[in-house]
Structure formats: C-alpha cells, structure tokens
Design an enzyme around this catalytic site. Sequence first.
Site: not given
Length: 217
Positions: A38, A64-66
């Site tokens: 990530r 950026i999504s959790q």
Amino acid sequence: MQEDSYRHKGMRKNMVEDLRNKGIKDENVLNAINNVPRHVFLDSSFLDFAYQDKAFPIGSGQTISQPFTVAFQTSLLEIKRNMKVLEIGTGSGYQACVLAEMGAKVFSIERQRKLYTKTKAFLAEFPYFIKTFLADGNKGLPTYGPFDRILITAAAPEIPQALIDQLKVGGIMVIPLCEHDDHQTMLRLTKQEDGTMKRETYGDFRFVPMLKNLGDD
Ligand code: SAH
C-alpha cells in the site's frame, strides 16, 4: 516504484492482523492485502500513514480508501479468479490492485483527468490485468460488459440503472448508497433471474461523493 522492504512487509502484516481483529475473515482478501504494497500508492514521505487503518489524501481532493473499507467491500464481492470486475472510482489504483491480485480482470473508471492519467501510468508498473477508463462511472462500460461484479468506491446518490443493466444474472454489486446526510449505507445487490435485485444492508461508511460527468473539481 518504491522498494518493498522487510520493514514494509512487517508493517503490512500488522495491518492485516488489525483487519482480522476488526472482523475481516476472508483469507483470500487478507492474502491479497498482504501482497499489495500500500505504501507505493502514497508519496514516500507518508510511509507512517500507509499501514494505518485510515483513508489518506491522494491529491485532486480525493482519497485512497481506508484499508478496512477496501477489505470489507472486497469481502462482500466474493471474488473468484478470472471474474470480470467493474470498479467505479480508480483513485490511487490500490483497490483495483487488490482485486487483480485475487485474480480478477479489472475494468476501472475514473472521472478526474489528472488522477486518471497519473494512476494509469503508475498501474502499468504492475503485472496485473487492469484496464483504466476516463469516463463517468454512472454510465458504466456498455461495450465491455456484462460484468460478474461491480464495485462503487464513491458515495452514490442513487443506484445507476446502467450499472444494473451491465451486471450478469447472479452477479453482485457493492455500493455505498447515500441514505443519510453525512454517511452512506453499504449495500450488496445480487441480480436475480427475473432482473430484480436482492438487497442486503451492511454498516455505515464515509466516501467522497460520486459525481456526474468528467471534471477536475
Ligand atoms: N478506489 C480508490 C478510492 C477512490 S475515492 C482507491 O483505491 O484509491 C473515489 C474516486 O471516485 C475518486 O477518485 C473520484 O474522483 C472518483 N469518482 C467520483 N465520481 C465518479 C464517477 N461518476 N465516475 C468515475 N469516478 C468517479
């Protein structure tokens, strides 16, 4: 691309354990998250944020999504190898890579030109099957459908009919639907033989809005 060192791998392992403790059970999803670095989706100065369970700004007013949200949405999709998956909201490309790491063929749409251009170039460095498109996700990709799975990664004011039309019978759509002012209800919709959608409701989430048409706002 930034390197993926033992330190990064260790931080990622801890993040995966954190997701497990928070209730993510699908080992295929946890494996994929363990395998996709990530931190390379964020600027190298933000390493400390890459493996926290938080959303993070990626420029152009987007995030950026959790990790928990990525894991939760991906679990609901029940991905099998070689499935054709349509993603709305390419953003950083991280979610697309998690899907592709699970063996999906990913078609991902982004409406912001700058983000689209940057992410398309970046994703070319990965060995995955991911095709990116600059378009309004509300319309889907009629010439590439029908899809086994459709994932919306922005807060949708309604369920776009075009996306229902592009889902195979037996196919699953996961969509954070705006039913409240400040958060969204996660829905899993399964297309039935007669074309109607079976609806299952999951928890509350917060996404950036799904907008109409192209733009850089
Ligand atoms: N999946 C992304 C997170 C996306 S955030 C990731 O893993 O990083 C939501 C994204 O949806 C943003 O990039 C936003 O620009 C995009 N978006 C919003 N409305 C859209 C639309 N109508 N069509 C396509 N993309 C859209």
